[in-house]
Design a protein around this motif. Structure first.
Motif, PDB file in Angstrom:
ATOM      1  N   UNK A  16       0.835  -1.191   0.000  1.00  0.00           N
ATOM      2  CA  UNK A  16       0.000   0.000   0.000  1.00  0.00           C
ATOM      3  C   UNK A  16       0.877   1.250   0.000  1.00  0.00           C
ATOM      4  N   UNK A  17       1.136   1.757  -1.149  1.00  0.00           N
ATOM      5  CA  UNK A  17       1.881   2.996  -1.288  1.00  0.00           C
ATOM      6  C   UNK A  17       1.078   3.936  -2.163  1.00  0.00           C
ATOM      7  N   UNK A  18       1.436   5.199  -2.144  1.00  0.00           N
ATOM      8  CA  UNK A  18       0.708   6.199  -2.924  1.00  0.00           C
ATOM      9  C   UNK A  18       1.687   7.073  -3.692  1.00  0.00           C
ATOM     10  N   UNK A  19       1.175   7.822  -4.630  1.00  0.00           N
ATOM     11  CA  UNK A  19       2.006   8.753  -5.392  1.00  0.00           C
ATOM     12  C   UNK A  19       2.611   9.789  -4.456  1.00  0.00           C
ATOM     13  N   UNK A  20       1.841  10.202  -3.457  1.00  0.00           N
ATOM     14  CA  UNK A  20       2.329  11.200  -2.518  1.00  0.00           C
ATOM     15  C   UNK A  20       3.507  10.667  -1.719  1.00  0.00           C
ATOM     16  N   UNK A  21       3.445   9.410  -1.299  1.00  0.00           N
ATOM     17  CA  UNK A  21       4.553   8.804  -0.556  1.00  0.00           C
ATOM     18  C   UNK A  21       5.785   8.656  -1.431  1.00  0.00           C
ATOM     19  N   UNK A  22       5.569   8.338  -2.684  1.00  0.00           N
ATOM     20  CA  UNK A  22       6.692   8.206  -3.618  1.00  0.00           C
ATOM     21  C   UNK A  22       7.384   9.556  -3.785  1.00  0.00           C
ATOM     22  N   UNK A  23       6.583  10.609  -3.947  1.00  0.00           N
ATOM     23  CA  UNK A  23       7.138  11.958  -4.108  1.00  0.00           C
ATOM     24  C   UNK A  23       7.901  12.388  -2.861  1.00  0.00           C
ATOM     25  N   UNK A  24       7.336  12.098  -1.684  1.00  0.00           N
ATOM     26  CA  UNK A  24       7.994  12.450  -0.430  1.00  0.00           C
ATOM     27  C   UNK A  24       9.314  11.702  -0.268  1.00  0.00           C
ATOM     28  N   UNK A  25       9.343  10.441  -0.673  1.00  0.00           N
ATOM     29  CA  UNK A  25      10.571   9.651  -0.599  1.00  0.00           C
ATOM     30  C   UNK A  25      11.645  10.222  -1.520  1.00  0.00           C
ATOM     31  N   UNK A  26      11.228  10.623  -2.723  1.00  0.00           N
ATOM     32  CA  UNK A  26      12.171  11.206  -3.677  1.00  0.00           C
ATOM     33  C   UNK A  26      12.796  12.474  -3.108  1.00  0.00           C
ATOM     34  N   UNK A  27      11.992  13.303  -2.467  1.00  0.00           N
ATOM     35  CA  UNK A  27      12.496  14.534  -1.869  1.00  0.00           C
ATOM     36  C   UNK A  27      13.428  14.228  -0.698  1.00  0.00           C
ATOM     37  N   UNK A  38      16.193   3.040  -5.132  1.00  0.00           N
ATOM     38  CA  UNK A  38      16.366   3.655  -3.817  1.00  0.00           C
ATOM     39  C   UNK A  38      15.018   4.014  -3.198  1.00  0.00           C
ATOM     40  N   UNK A  39      14.109   4.513  -4.028  1.00  0.00           N
ATOM     41  CA  UNK A  39      12.781   4.875  -3.530  1.00  0.00           C
ATOM     42  C   UNK A  39      12.037   3.631  -3.056  1.00  0.00           C
ATOM     43  N   UNK A  40      12.117   2.565  -3.835  1.00  0.00           N
ATOM     44  CA  UNK A  40      11.455   1.319  -3.465  1.00  0.00           C
ATOM     45  C   UNK A  40      11.992   0.800  -2.136  1.00  0.00           C
ATOM     46  N   UNK A  41      13.313   0.842  -1.977  1.00  0.00           N
ATOM     47  CA  UNK A  41      13.927   0.382  -0.734  1.00  0.00           C
ATOM     48  C   UNK A  41      13.518   1.267   0.433  1.00  0.00           C
ATOM     49  N   UNK A  42      13.438   2.558   0.186  1.00  0.00           N
ATOM     50  CA  UNK A  42      13.056   3.514   1.226  1.00  0.00           C
ATOM     51  C   UNK A  42      11.626   3.279   1.696  1.00  0.00           C
ATOM     52  N   UNK A  43      10.766   2.875   0.770  1.00  0.00           N
ATOM     53  CA  UNK A  43       9.362   2.618   1.088  1.00  0.00           C
ATOM     54  C   UNK A  43       9.127   1.180   1.553  1.00  0.00           C
ATOM     55  N   UNK A  44      10.126   0.325   1.404  1.00  0.00           N
ATOM     56  CA  UNK A  44       9.991  -1.055   1.821  1.00  0.00           C
ATOM     57  C   UNK A  44       9.131  -1.878   0.896  1.00  0.00           C
ATOM     58  N   UNK A  45       9.198  -1.565  -0.412  1.00  0.00           N
ATOM     59  CA  UNK A  45       8.407  -2.299  -1.394  1.00  0.00           C
ATOM     60  C   UNK A  45       9.304  -2.792  -2.518  1.00  0.00           C
ATOM     61  N   UNK A  47      10.653  -3.026  -6.302  1.00  0.00           N
ATOM     62  CA  UNK A  47      10.871  -2.027  -7.349  1.00  0.00           C
ATOM     63  C   UNK A  47       9.709  -1.963  -8.342  1.00  0.00           C
ATOM     64  N   UNK A  48       9.179  -3.105  -8.713  1.00  0.00           N
ATOM     65  CA  UNK A  48       8.095  -3.152  -9.708  1.00  0.00           C
ATOM     66  C   UNK A  48       6.795  -2.552  -9.188  1.00  0.00           C
ATOM     67  N   UNK A  49       6.644  -2.475  -7.871  1.00  0.00           N
ATOM     68  CA  UNK A  49       5.420  -1.927  -7.285  1.00  0.00           C
ATOM     69  C   UNK A  49       5.232  -0.454  -7.621  1.00  0.00           C
ATOM     70  N   UNK A  50       6.350   0.250  -7.832  1.00  0.00           N
ATOM     71  CA  UNK A  50       6.269   1.680  -8.125  1.00  0.00           C
ATOM     72  C   UNK A  50       5.519   1.945  -9.426  1.00  0.00           C
ATOM     73  N   UNK A  51       5.650   1.035 -10.383  1.00  0.00           N
ATOM     74  CA  UNK A  51       5.054   1.250 -11.696  1.00  0.00           C
ATOM     75  C   UNK A  51       3.528   1.141 -11.697  1.00  0.00           C
ATOM     76  N   UNK A  52       2.955   0.761 -10.572  1.00  0.00           N
ATOM     77  CA  UNK A  52       1.499   0.794 -10.448  1.00  0.00           C
ATOM     78  C   UNK A  52       1.012   2.222 -10.227  1.00  0.00           C
ATOM     79  N   UNK A  53       1.969   3.101  -9.870  1.00  0.00           N
ATOM     80  CA  UNK A  53       1.615   4.474  -9.510  1.00  0.00           C
ATOM     81  C   UNK A  53       2.284   5.539 -10.369  1.00  0.00           C
ATOM     82  N   UNK A  54       3.407   5.196 -10.970  1.00  0.00           N
ATOM     83  CA  UNK A  54       4.146   6.184 -11.764  1.00  0.00           C
ATOM     84  C   UNK A  54       4.533   5.596 -13.122  1.00  0.00           C
ATOM     85  N   UNK A  55       4.839   6.504 -14.057  1.00  0.00           N
ATOM     86  CA  UNK A  55       5.232   6.073 -15.396  1.00  0.00           C
ATOM     87  C   UNK A  55       6.737   5.825 -15.501  1.00  0.00           C
TER      88      UNK A  55
END
Length: 220
Positions: A16-27, A38-45, A47-55
């Motif tokens: 359960x991650x969101x675009x907002x959490x991804x953006x916050x992790x990037x910052x 790095x973002x995936x590791x930071x969120x504990x998910x 890597x492929x999970x990110x593509x459900x939310x971002x391009x």
């Protein structure tokens, strides 16, 4: 939070991650060095999970820019236009200081985020309410925004160490010291003093110069 996500992944549930959490992790990681892994590791998910939310990576940068810029405080809480300019400049400086790599990303971006355009328009409109023309307001706000982004990105780059562990500020100081001669000594020493101080001090003097110039436009 991360342990919960790992458990959900183990039992076959999508994290359960969101675009907002991804953006916050990037910052948080820094736009100058963040990667999808790095973002995936930071969120504990995964890597492929990110593509459900971002391009792609550009999508993340766009999201991160929006998230940072909407935090700017551009309200006119004073009747003094000089104090207002100092206020919006400080808000920009604080934003760039809070998020490493943001200033450099803004300066290198080929497109201006809608949120930045809206912030620019709001700052200009507030300055116009003090009596500046739309042309002068745009010139002043743009000058402050450019100077602040340039100053912040430069100093952050100088504070970054290379593969050998040497910071850019050390190399910059060395180049000035190496060029020191009797006829340039006092100027070299002055620049070395600037380099050794808190970068916000030199930035604030540049801001004072812009505000002093803006006063000419105010009374013309």
């Amino acid at each position: 939070m991360k342990e919960k996500r790992k458990l959900e992944t183990q039992v076959g549930r999508p994290a359960r991650i969101s675009r907002d959490e991804i953006a916050e992790s990037a910052l948080s990681l820094g736009l100058d060095s963040m990667t999808l892994k790095k973002i995936a590791a930071h969120l504990g998910v995964d890597h492929s999970s990110l593509y459900r939310h971002i391009k792609n990576r550009d999508d993340i940068i766009s999201m991160a820019l929006d998230k940072a810029i909407i935090q700017l405080d551009l309200e006119a809480k004073t009747d003094d236009w000089k104090l207002y300019l100092s206020h919006i400049a400080k808000s920009l400086w604080d934003m760039y200081s809070r998020y490493k790599g943001l200033a450099a990303t803004v300066r290198s971006s080929e497109q201006t985020p809608t949120t930045f355009i809206e912030a620019f328009a709001k700052a200009c409109s507030n300055l116009e309410s003090f009596g500046f023309s739309i042309e002068d307001a745009a010139l002043i706000v743009d000058s402050i925004a450019d100077m602040t982004a340039d100053s912040a990105s430069l100093w952050q780059r100088l504070e970054t160490a290379d593969a050998s562990g040497n910071k850019g500020v050390e190399q910059l100081s060395h180049s000035w010291k190496k060029a020191k001669k009797p006829d340039t000594a006092k100027h070299v020493d002055h620049v070395l003093k600037i380099i050794s101080e808190d970068p916000q001090l030199w930035w604030s003097k540049k801001l004072d110069l812009i505000i002093a110039g803006a006063e000419k436009y105010y009374y013309r």
